[in-house]
Every structure is written in structure tokens, then in C-alpha cells.
Design a protein around this motif. Structure first.
Motif, PDB file in Angstrom:
ATOM      1  N   GLY A 187      -8.580 -66.739-110.627  1.00  0.00           N
ATOM      2  CA  GLY A 187      -7.916 -66.582-109.258  1.00  0.00           C
ATOM      3  C   GLY A 187      -9.020 -65.895-108.608  1.00  0.00           C
ATOM      4  N   HIS A 238      -2.660 -62.463-107.425  1.00  0.00           N
ATOM      5  CA  HIS A 238      -4.063 -63.449-107.091  1.00  0.00           C
ATOM      6  C   HIS A 238      -4.568 -63.932-108.150  1.00  0.00           C
ATOM      7  N   LYS A 248      -5.098 -68.264 -98.258  1.00  0.00           N
ATOM      8  CA  LYS A 248      -4.327 -66.791 -98.679  1.00  0.00           C
ATOM      9  C   LYS A 248      -4.147 -66.979 -99.961  1.00  0.00           C
ATOM     10  N   PRO A 249      -4.734 -66.209-101.043  1.00  0.00           N
ATOM     11  CA  PRO A 249      -4.361 -66.341-102.527  1.00  0.00           C
ATOM     12  C   PRO A 249      -3.027 -65.945-102.814  1.00  0.00           C
ATOM     13  N   ASN A 250      -2.196 -66.681-103.601  1.00  0.00           N
ATOM     14  CA  ASN A 250      -1.149 -66.197-104.274  1.00  0.00           C
ATOM     15  C   ASN A 250      -0.792 -66.977-105.498  1.00  0.00           C
TER      16      ASN A 250
END
Length: 328
Positions: free
Chosen positions: A94, A112, A272-274
Motif C-alpha cells: 500500500g 491504505h 486517493k489510497p483506500n
């Protein structure tokens, strides 16, 4: 613990091993032992120091050392009190935002990260986060790509570009891309239907049937000089988009301030990390629906990182450059 910090700005700059404290772990974070990462072109202005130059006298306004890198693949060594998805010994990949990952351990937000299996190497997992997340969100979250649509991917042999070609083709789109001639076979093997060398041809003269969407990944010097406005590649891209089409840029950071003609929806975005998107990405890789091409692997050491940044400036290259602690 040991961390590798940038101690002298430059090209490629000087990296040194530095003793730092183990990061404090928040309740929603896990502590990851770093096994692999990658070289991010977005770190270029940090590495050279240009982003820190003051407006007075061109002096450096940032204290060294600074710690680069955001993509991480490794093993969880500890978990915060509120972490529910992971446990110690899980293999995870991540993004560690604003912390730097060229170090022994890094604290990363639970949302993340995602797990990955032993079928996937640390190098692949550490090379995938930014490029695959950006390509996925550019095509589908911002570009709203539909089956049967025509998409132009500028810079198809690069990190984001080579992933975007695969995802768009898997989605049923007609894919046009640009690449240098020595990368034609590479992008065609990924699924590109048409490929052109943007350094030799004006795509406005070649692409006669306009496209629904353009994904622009080509960073040009003119973009920085013009406060993030469109570069020449971007301007030419607009000419081949249909009325009411979409232009998504990951490089023209000032684009959102400029009005567009023909009702083209044009904007710059940062991924946008998710957890959900990372989980999808690793599933695509596991199912062999997505291939992350690694151009070269360097040691995750001060010298290795310097050499990796030098290599990142060379042409031709394709895919991603990895840095790894794993001995081959």
C-alpha cells in the motif's frame, strides 16, 4: 532503526543511512517491516530540491535530511488497538503517506493497505500501489470509461500508462496510446489497438476519429514553468477529444483553473489510497488480469536508491523501477 535519507539535493542527490527512532503507532495503524518499494517520478522535485527553493535568492528553504518514497510492501510486525483487517505476519502492500518508506519499519494507516499472497513477489507488490491506483481511478472514477469507448493514453509505456492500457482493454475499450518506437511491441502486447510516437508525430494529424477520453501521464518541463498549465502534449490531446468528452491529467496540476472549450470535462487529480481499491488491484494481479512490468530492481540501500534514480532518467524504459531488500 535505520532509515535512508536524502542528505544532499541534486541529480541524483546523495542518500545516506541514518539512525532514527521507531515510528509511533497510532490506533488505526500497523507497523510494517519494509521489504520492497519503488522509485516514484513524483519525487523528482523533492530529490532535486527545486520544490524547496525560496523565491528570494534561490536558496534552499528545507532542512535536510528528508525521507522519500511512499509505496511499501512488507510484513506486519505490530498492529494498533483499533485495527481489524490485519494481524502480525500478514504480507501487505500500500501507501505510507508523508512518512518516507526507505527505512526498516514504517507506520501505515490500515485503510491504505491490503494483503497479498505468497504467489506475488514483494517487488511486484511494492511497485504496484501508486501506478495501479492512479490508472484505476483515472479511467473509472474520473474518466467514467464505458465499454466500447475510445480512449487515448498518453505515455503508454510508463508506470501508470502501461497499467491503464491493460485496465482499459480489459474493460472493453478501444485503446490508442503513445510511446517511443522501441516500446511499440511492449504496449501492443499489453493490448493497445493503435500506437504512435508523440515525439515524431502530431496526434492531431493522425487520430481522425475523436476519442471519448484522454488520460495524460506525460510530465513536460513546460508544465512546471507554466504553473501547472497544459503542456504541448496536453494541448494536442484536447484537439482529438469529442465534444463533451473527458480529459484527465495526472501531471498538469494547474489544469483545474483553466476553462475548456467544446464542453470538455478536463481536470487534474491525485489518487486517493483506500483498502477497497488496493484489494481490487491485488486481485487483478493474482488472477493475472493485470501485469506490473518491472524495468529493473535495485537494492534498497543508499547506493541502490541513487542508482535507481539515475536509471529512472534514462530512455528507453518501461513500467516501474523497484528497490528491494530481498537478496536474489
Amino acid at each position: 532503526m535505520k532509515a535512508i535519507g536524502l542528505t544532499v539535493f541534486g541529480n541524483p542527490g546523495t542518500f545516506e543511512e541514518i539512525d532514527v527512532n521507531l515510528p509511533d503507532l497510532k490506533d488505526n495503524q500497523v507497523l510494517v517491516e519494509v521489504k520492497a518499494s519503488s522509485i516514484n517520478p513524483g519525487d523528482e522535485p523533492l530529490r532535486t530540491g527545486e520544490i524547496f527553493k525560496s523565491s528570494v535568492g534561490g536558496q534552499w528553504s528545507e532542512k535536510l535530511p528528508i525521507f522519500l518514497g511512499s509505496e511499501v510492501a512488507g510484513i506486519i510486525k505490530a498492529v494498533g488497538k483499533k485495527v481489524t483487517r490485519f494481524k502480525v505476519h500478514d504480507r501487505v502492500m500500500g501507501l505510507a503517506i508523508h512518512s518516507g518508506v526507505y527505512q526498516d519499519f514504517v507506520a501505515v494507516d490500515e485503510d491504505h493497505l491490503t494483503k497479498f499472497s505468497e504467489n506475488i513477489s514483494y517487488e511486484i507488490a511494492g511497485a504496484a500501489p501508486t501506478i495501479a491506483l492512479t490508472a484505476k481511478q483515472a479511467l473509472f472514477d474520473h474518466g467514467n470509461l464505458l465499454k466500447g469507448q475510445r480512449v487515448l493514453i498518453q505515455g503508454g509505456a510508463g508506470g501508470v500508462g502501461h497499467v491503464a492500457i491493460q485496465l482499459a482493454k480489459n474493460h472493453g475499450a478501444y485503446v490508442i496510446t503513445t510511446a517511443r518506437k522501441n516500446n511499440y511491441d511492449f504496449v501492443k502486447a499489453l493490448g493497445a489497438d493503435e500506437v504512435y510516437d508523440y515525439t515524431e508525430f502530431d496526434i492531431a494529424d493522425i487520430i481522425h476519429e475523436k476519442v471519448d477520453l484522454v488520460i495524460d501521464t506525460v510530465m513536460e518541463t513546460s508544465i512546471i514553468k507554466n504553473n501547472g498549465a497544459l503542456g504541448e502534449v496536453g494541448k494536442k490531446s484536447l484537439s482529438v477529444i469529442k465534444d463533451n468528452g473527458k480529459y484527465v491529467s495526472i501531471v498538469s496540476f494547474g489544469l483545474n483553473s483553466y476553462p475548456m472549450k467544446r464542453n470538455i470535462d478536463a481536470h487534474f487529480f491525485q489518487s486517493k489510497p483506500n483498502h477497497s481499491d488496493f484489494e481490487k488491484i491485488m486481485n487483478w494481479i493474482e488472477m493475472k488480469e493485470l501485469h506490473i512490468h518491472i524495468d529493473k530492481i535495485f537494492p534498497l540501500s543508499p547506493q541502490g536508491i541513487e542508482e535507481a534514480y539515475i536509471h529512472s532518467k534514462k530512455q528507453p524504459k518501461k513500467g516501474r523501477i523497484s528497490v528491494s531488500k530481498i537478496q536474489k
